[in-house]
Design a protein around this motif. Structure first.
Motif, mmCIF file in Angstrom:
data_model
loop_
_atom_site.group_PDB
_atom_site.id
_atom_site.type_symbol
_atom_site.label_atom_id
_atom_site.label_comp_id
_atom_site.label_asym_id
_atom_site.label_seq_id
_atom_site.Cartn_x
_atom_site.Cartn_y
_atom_site.Cartn_z
ATOM 1 N N ASP A 219 0.849 -1.405 0.045
ATOM 2 C CA ASP A 219 0.041 0.027 -0.061
ATOM 3 C C ASP A 219 0.759 1.216 0.051
ATOM 4 O O ASP A 219 0.371 2.195 -0.057
ATOM 5 C CB ASP A 219 -0.929 -0.070 1.243
ATOM 6 N N ASP B 94 -0.681 9.698 4.287
ATOM 7 C CA ASP B 94 -1.239 8.384 4.505
ATOM 8 C C ASP B 94 -0.976 7.324 3.365
ATOM 9 O O ASP B 94 -0.346 7.768 2.457
ATOM 10 C CB ASP B 94 -2.892 8.683 4.469
ATOM 11 N N THR B 95 -1.303 6.173 3.810
ATOM 12 C CA THR B 95 -1.037 5.016 2.626
ATOM 13 C C THR B 95 -2.228 4.590 1.820
ATOM 14 O O THR B 95 -3.092 5.216 2.061
ATOM 15 C CB THR B 95 -0.706 3.912 3.633
ATOM 16 N N LYS C 126 -5.042 1.861 0.292
ATOM 17 C CA LYS C 126 -6.040 1.173 1.002
ATOM 18 C C LYS C 126 -6.078 -0.383 0.473
ATOM 19 O O LYS C 126 -6.133 -0.595 -0.883
ATOM 20 C CB LYS C 126 -7.390 1.456 0.934
ATOM 21 N N SER C 127 -5.529 -1.573 1.139
ATOM 22 C CA SER C 127 -5.544 -2.831 0.569
ATOM 23 C C SER C 127 -7.068 -3.451 1.180
ATOM 24 O O SER C 127 -7.438 -3.426 2.039
ATOM 25 C CB SER C 127 -4.452 -3.463 1.351
ATOM 26 N N SER C 128 -7.382 -4.124 0.027
ATOM 27 C CA SER C 128 -8.379 -4.975 0.230
ATOM 28 C C SER C 128 -8.328 -6.540 0.178
ATOM 29 O O SER C 128 -7.934 -6.743 -1.106
ATOM 30 C CB SER C 128 -9.684 -4.635 -0.506
ATOM 31 N N ASP D 4 -6.050 0.153 -3.755
ATOM 32 C CA ASP D 4 -6.612 1.356 -4.083
ATOM 33 C C ASP D 4 -5.617 2.601 -3.507
ATOM 34 O O ASP D 4 -5.583 2.870 -2.160
ATOM 35 C CB ASP D 4 -7.960 1.864 -3.683
ATOM 36 N N ARG E 116 -6.171 7.022 -1.397
ATOM 37 C CA ARG E 116 -5.682 7.420 -0.264
ATOM 38 C C ARG E 116 -4.333 7.938 0.069
ATOM 39 O O ARG E 116 -3.951 8.392 1.040
ATOM 40 C CB ARG E 116 -6.165 6.536 1.019
ATOM 41 N N GLY F 23 -12.403 6.553 9.302
ATOM 42 C CA GLY F 23 -11.064 6.609 9.609
ATOM 43 C C GLY F 23 -10.300 7.949 9.196
ATOM 44 O O GLY F 23 -8.962 7.828 9.173
ATOM 45 N N ASN G 62 -4.817 1.055 14.803
ATOM 46 C CA ASN G 62 -5.872 1.571 14.042
ATOM 47 C C ASN G 62 -7.432 1.209 14.721
ATOM 48 O O ASN G 62 -8.157 0.631 13.930
ATOM 49 C CB ASN G 62 -6.118 0.979 12.498
#
Length: 499
Positions: free
Chosen positions: A98, A140-141, A143-145, A163, A166, A214, A240
């Motif tokens: 990410d 920020d990093t 987003k991993s899904s 994605d 972010r 978030g 988190n």
């Protein structure tokens, strides 16, 4: 380790002192990212808000977001920090999918704000001072899904999607000094600190600080040390955590887990951990790196940041009223006690009350409903007061209906319950359920006559001048009309008939 292996909380505190460190990431509400011009708007198609800079492509160069720097200075000032006259960015090197650049642009040994504090109020009114180590700027990093697994995490997943919208969004990381001396109240201190910090951030207008979205996230670092020992124990870092209640639960769980490991002769592993909302537990993530493992070095593509003293003083002079000062002012305006104000703060009711007043409700009525019926529903459902499915405008409308005599308190409570259950706007509920107060003399006369006939002894007392006895007949009429009679008019009719 499962939940059944945990040491009871009070037993853990008999042997150990908890030491906490809280790292809070605040996503700034800037229009563009920290080092490029890409939009930060939420909800766009994946990977549609990216450019060569935030993707880390060769030859791209970053430029610092001026609003991000200004927001960082404001946060530092609000947290009673010293503001650096000269600071710079660094590269924090680590490989993770990410992070498209394979490093995060952050600040290391030269943060923009440092050495501050924030006073927080606990549920019984005690004030606890949390010392702030630093507040620094970073990005920020992505987003991993993780797809295909049972838990939504990478373990067991068949593949992952990334994605980068972010990636590069401005963050301010606020790091406390070790929090010692809280004892058994350590989880409560953690929750109160994050709650007060959120209010400060919102007051500054630099972020909405929505934990559920978030925009504000807390890493809970915790270690235990035996009573009498000065050296800190090995810490774990629960990553988190995204609600106030969860911050408290995570700290409490880790105290019990650490104590169980130590009592059994084991050693705490320095690692990141995942928090699980469903049962308040944590599970192991990855081994936690030390600072030297990130191979920090100054970012060569960015010039140092040097806020002028004059500019800093201008920002200080323009700071809005801070939440603690504001609460003191509101308490005086509302004419309520310290305990009542603390109860409103603990319930998260101050903003809903203010919004309801802004929508036209009297202050005492706004407090009454948010601190009464709505607080009860929030407690029953285990959710925050602000998350209840009713708006301040709807509560204000109920107050207006009561003030107009269209509803009494009993009927108003039914209307609020119906709105919470999704039955529509207050006026729609009143119409659908036929809940309006009956004040028409012709409709009330029969009920009054029946109550007098059914209670001759009470009627005689009233005739003899004992007017207080009329309350019993009013109650009988209210029961007969299912609470929908206008109690004041009912009393008048009773006294007229028995004069």
């Amino acid at each position: 380790m499962s939940v059944i292996d945990l040491v009871p909380y009070d037993d853990a505190l008999e042997s150990y002192d908890p030491v906490m460190g809280l790292e809070v990431h605040v996503e700034l509400g800037t229009a563009t990212k920290m080092f490029c011009g890409c939009s930060t708007e939420l909800g766009a198609e994946p990977n549609s808000q990216v450019c060569p800079t935030c993707l880390g492509l060769p030859g791209s160069l970053p430029v610092v977001n001026a609003v991000g720097v200004e927001s960082a200075v404001k946060i530092g000032l609000a947290l009673n920090c010293e503001i650096a006259e000269w600071c710079r960015f660094a590269r924090k090197n680590y490989f993770y999918p990410d992070m498209p650049k394979n490093f995060q642009t952050s600040q290391y040994d030269e943060p923009i704000a440092y050495n501050g504090y924030l006073d927080v109020t606990l549920e019984d009114g005690e004030v606890f001072r949390v010392q702030i180590e630093r507040a620094h700027m970073e990005e920020d990093t992505g987003k991993s899904s993780h797809i295909g697994g049972a838990t939504g995490r990478i373990h067991g997943a068949s593949h992952s999607l990334l994605d980068y919208n972010r990636a590069g969004i401005p963050l301010i990381e606020i790091v406390t000094k070790p929090i010692e001396g809280a004892g058994s109240r350590a989880p409560e201190v953690a929750k109160a600190y994050v709650a007060e910090l959120r209010e400060v951030i919102k007051a500054l207008g630099v972020s909405e600080a929505r934990m559920d979205k978030g925009q504000m996230r807390c890493d809970v670092n915790l270690s235990l040390r035996p009573h009498g020992r000065e050296e800190f124990g090995t810490r774990s870092e629960t990553k988190n955590v995204n609600s106030l209640r969860s911050v408290e639960r995570a700290a409490r769980f880790e105290i019990r887990r650490h104590a169980a490991v130590l009592n059994d002769g084991g050693s705490i592993v320095q690692e990141t951990r995942h928090f699980h909302e469903e049962d308040g537990s944590t599970t192991a993530g990855r081994i936690k790196d030390n600072a030297e493992d990130y191979r920090y070095f100054p970012e060569p593509d960015l010039v140092p940041v040097a806020p002028s003293r004059e500019w800093v003083q201008e920002l200080r002079a323009a700071l809005p009223e801070m939440p603690r000062v504001r609460r003191d002012r509101l308490q005086k305006e509302w004419g309520i006690s310290d305990l009542e104000m603390q109860s409103a703060l603990n319930a998260g009711a101050i903003e809903p009350i203010l919004d309801t007043i802004a929508a036209g409700a009297p202050a005492d009525q706004a407090r009454k409903w948010w601190m009464g019926e709505l607080a009860r529903r929030a407690n029953e459902s285990g959710t925050e007061l602000s998350a209840q499915p009713i708006t301040p405008a709807q509560v204000a409308r109920v107050c207006a209906l009561v003030a107009a005599g269209s509803l009494n308190d009993k009927l108003a409570r039914q209307v609020i319950e119906a709105v919470l259950d999704g039955e529509g706007e207050p006026d729609e509920v009143v119409a659908k359920r036929g809940l309006a107060v009956v004040s028409d003399d012709s409709a009330l006369g029969t009920a009054v006559d029946e109550a007098i006939a059914a209670n001759p002894a009470i009627a005689d007392k009233i005739r003899d001048g004992k007017l207080a006895a009329a309350g019993a007949l009013v109650g009988a009429v209210m029961k007969a009309t299912r609470g929908q009679a206008d109690a004041a008019r009912v009393k008048e009719l009773i006294l007229e008939r028995l004069a």
